[in-house]
Scaffold this motif. Structure first.
Motif, short mmCIF file in Angstrom:
data_model
loop_
_atom_site.label_atom_id
_atom_site.label_comp_id
_atom_site.label_asym_id
_atom_site.label_seq_id
_atom_site.Cartn_x
_atom_site.Cartn_y
_atom_site.Cartn_z
N ASP A 134 0.82 -1.21 0.00
CA ASP A 134 0.00 0.00 0.00
C ASP A 134 0.85 1.26 0.00
N LEU A 135 2.16 1.12 0.07
CA LEU A 135 3.11 2.20 -0.20
C LEU A 135 4.21 1.64 -1.09
N ARG B 80 6.35 7.95 5.09
CA ARG B 80 5.38 9.04 4.84
C ARG B 80 4.68 9.51 6.10
N PRO C 178 -0.69 4.34 9.86
CA PRO C 178 -1.11 3.21 9.02
C PRO C 178 0.02 2.30 8.60
N HIS C 179 1.27 2.75 8.76
CA HIS C 179 2.40 1.94 8.31
C HIS C 179 3.49 1.99 9.37
N SER D 173 -4.56 11.81 -0.38
CA SER D 173 -4.54 10.36 -0.32
C SER D 173 -5.12 9.87 1.00
N TRP E 192 1.86 7.95 -4.79
CA TRP E 192 0.88 7.21 -4.01
C TRP E 192 0.33 6.01 -4.78
N HIS F 193 -3.75 7.75 2.89
CA HIS F 193 -2.64 7.73 3.83
C HIS F 193 -2.44 9.11 4.44
#
Length: 613
Positions: free
Chosen positions: A96-97, A546, A389-390, A377, A460, A379
């Motif tokens: 997702d990244l 990010r 989220p990451h 985005s 993204w 994110h």
């Protein structure tokens, strides 16, 4: 005021860069009769050798040039996403990244072609004449600066376990390089020697001269042995920051079909100056918007360096960077119209300026130019809401603030860049910010001596955004050289490494030049460089993973304690860093009235130097 070094002045030529060997190599070219553009190419290739943790031939470089007899132009050395780099492909891999390292993060390399296009169109020297300095340092060795040694030590385990071709170069005899001893890269020297030989043979066969030779070298890069090696490397499964091994998307047609190109700069007029930046495929217009957000009258600005001044600049930066997040992208690559004119308009920024209050904002607040709805985005919305989220595979990347890259053990990096500025006796002027293709970004291509880049990590993996990963589209870059005109005449070239921090540090530097007293009848470049600086991370970062630190301000400990206390009273989450930890500016200038040239360089990091006479 006290400065760490003098502002240099002379009439022959001035160079400022982030490494003394690059500065002196450029000066050697000037002394040999070359112009600023010849000198820049020589310095750019030396930077690939002596700052390999900050840039490489397969990275990228935006260049702003002002020929003495021509118009200011931007030379874009930012390559696009390969044809196979689609959101669907990366999502199918469970991502997702875009990873922060490895071949999946590699855009089409842009730096090499941009440097050679500059040499062909504006230089006077042959390819061999400008490459001989880089070849010498690669073949015979150079004493690495401390940051090279520290970076290699950080990724040593990765090299030993996963990237043996990098270990071959950067772990000689199984150990990281040592300061004071010579570090060699014979494969890189051999690459440039072969390139010169093949290009010369091809040009001679075609009956051409200097221009034909340079074009032949560009063709060797795109379709010859270098292209073949780069594509092979992209197809090798490589461990990246996702914790998995992936192959990349770069193919031979991606290299064959792309070349660097010239563009018009985006400009903004402020207080008699015209500031020139690259377009919205970079973050350059964010610097211009920060000036558009200032009071129109200089007399209305708070006192330079005061708490009110810092507060105003930090809050303006947050608004400009929120707009960067929502609106910037590669319009030429299909991102749709980027409303740069509206983002810089007086009416729009008058509305935005009213959002700056007495207290620090903890929100991400993009605007709506022309009534359009901002596009963020998922994110960015998540990190703005305080979610994480990451998580970085190496345990997280600390917020960059030392003005040097923060490198995780898996190679994940933030803010790695070089910079150089040059002006010659004829009035040619240039500002360039080379980056990417770092030693920690991808394994060294064994046949070539340098790695692929990782600029795609800035795009993204979500459709419909200005900066969505899209084949043929340039990922939005943080690289942002600057050039300023006074009354329509080029006067000042400047810039800095530092990722998202570049257009923050440059605003304070330029105001220091424009608002402070002159030195010896000229601009006080060194005083503006040395002045205590700061940055905020109150917007989603451009580098994997990010992240964002709402309300944050990191300042140098040299800042007046009363200013720090007042910033905290205003609600800023202040981190006090080292005394020389913010900003790595380079700058050169030319007084069009007298022809006097000047230069200054950053003392932070103990490796940037200006030279000239």
């Amino acid at each position: 005021m006290f400065t760490t070094r003098p502002t240099l002045q002379g009439t022959f030529g001035m160079v400022s860069s982030t490494h003394w060997l690059a500065s002196q190599s450029a000066m050697a070219v000037l002394e040999d009769g070359g112009n600023a553009f010849d000198a820049a190419v020589a310095a750019g290739f030396v930077l690939h050798v002596v700052e390999p943790h900050l840039n490489g031939p397969a990275g990228e470089v935006p260049i702003i040039l002002a020929p003495a007899d021509g118009e200011v132009r931007v030379l874009c050395g930012q390559g696009p996403a390969p044809a196979g780099a689609t959101v669907a492909h990366y999502r199918a891999l469970g991502l997702d990244l875009v990873p922060g390292t490895g071949p999946l993060a590699a855009a089409v390399p842009g730096a090499f072609d941009a440097w050679l296009l500059l040499l062909r169109d504006h230089g006077t020297k042959s390819l061999a004449e400008v490459l001989k300095y880089a070849i010498g340092y690669a073949a015979d060795g150079h004493a690495p600066v401390e940051r090279v040694v520290e970076t290699v030590e950080t990724v040593r385990e990765l090299f030993e376990r996963e990237w043996p071709t990098s270990a071959d170069v950067y772990l000689p005899d199984g150990e990281p390089p040592r300061t004071g001893e010579l570090l060699r890269n014979p494969a890189l020297a051999a690459t440039w020697r072969r390139l010169i030989a093949e290009a010369g043979e091809k040009a001679a066969a075609d009956g051409g001269g200097r221009t034909a030779e340079i074009d032949a070298a560009r063709e060797v890069w795109r379709t010859g042995f270098i292209a073949e090696a780069l594509v092979r490397q992209a197809g090798r499964p490589t461990m990246d920051t996702s914790g998995q091994r992936h192959t990349g998307t770069l193919k031979d047609h991606d290299l064959r079909d792309w070349s660097a190109r010239y563009e018009d700069p985006v400009t903004y007029d402020w207080n008699g100056w015209t500031l020139c930046k690259a377009g919205a495929w970079s973050q350059g217009p964010a610097l211009l918007q920060q000036f558009a957000l200032l009071p129109r009258a200089v007399a209305e600005l708070p006192a330079y360096g005061s708490a009110e001044y810092v507060h105003l600049l930090v809050e303006g930066c947050k608004l400009a960077m929120a707009d960067r997040e929502a609106w910037y992208g590669d319009a030429a690559g299909g991102a749709g119209e980027v409303p740069v004119a509206e983002l810089l308009s007086a009416e729009y920024n008058a509305r935005r300026r009213r959002l700056i209050g007495e207290k620090a904002s903890y929100e991400l607040r993009p605007g709506s130019p022309g009534g359009r709805e901002p596009r963020l985005s998922a994110h960015a919305r998540a990190v703005a809401a305080g979610e994480r989220p990451h998580a970085d595979a190496a345990g997280g990347v600390a917020a960059a603030g030392a003005g040097e890259p923060t490198v995780a053990g898996d190679g994940g990096t933030r803010g790695d860049t070089c910079h150089l500025d040059i002006v010659d006796r004829w009035g040619n002027m240039l500002s360039a910010t080379p980056s990417g293709g770092w030693l920690q970004s991808n394994p060294v291509v064994p046949e070539l001596g340098f790695p692929l880049g990782t600029r795609l990590q800035m795009a993204w993996l979500e459709e419909g955004l200005p900066n969505s990963l899209t084949p043929g589209r340039r990922p939005r870059t943080t690289l942002t050289p600057s050039l300023a005109l006074k009354d329509g005449v080029p006067v000042l070239a400047f810039g800095t490494p530092g990722g998202d921090q570049q257009d923050q540090w440059q605003v304070h530097f330029f105001l220091g030049v424009a608002l402070r007293d002159a030195v010896r009848g000229g601009l006080d470049l060194q005083g503006a460089i040395d002045a205590p600086n700061w940055h905020t991370d109150a917007f989603p970062g451009s580098f994997h993973p990010r992240e964002m630190r709402a309300g944050s301000v990191t300042v140098e400990s040299r800042m007046d304690p009363e200013v720090v206390a007042e910033l905290r009273r205003r609600g800023h989450d202040v981190t006090v860093g080292g005394p020389w930890s913010e900003g790595r500016l380079c700058a050169v200038a030319r007084d069009p009235r007298t022809g006097v040239l000047s230069a200054g360089a950053n003392p932070r990091g103990m490796q940037g130097y200006a030279v000239g006479r």
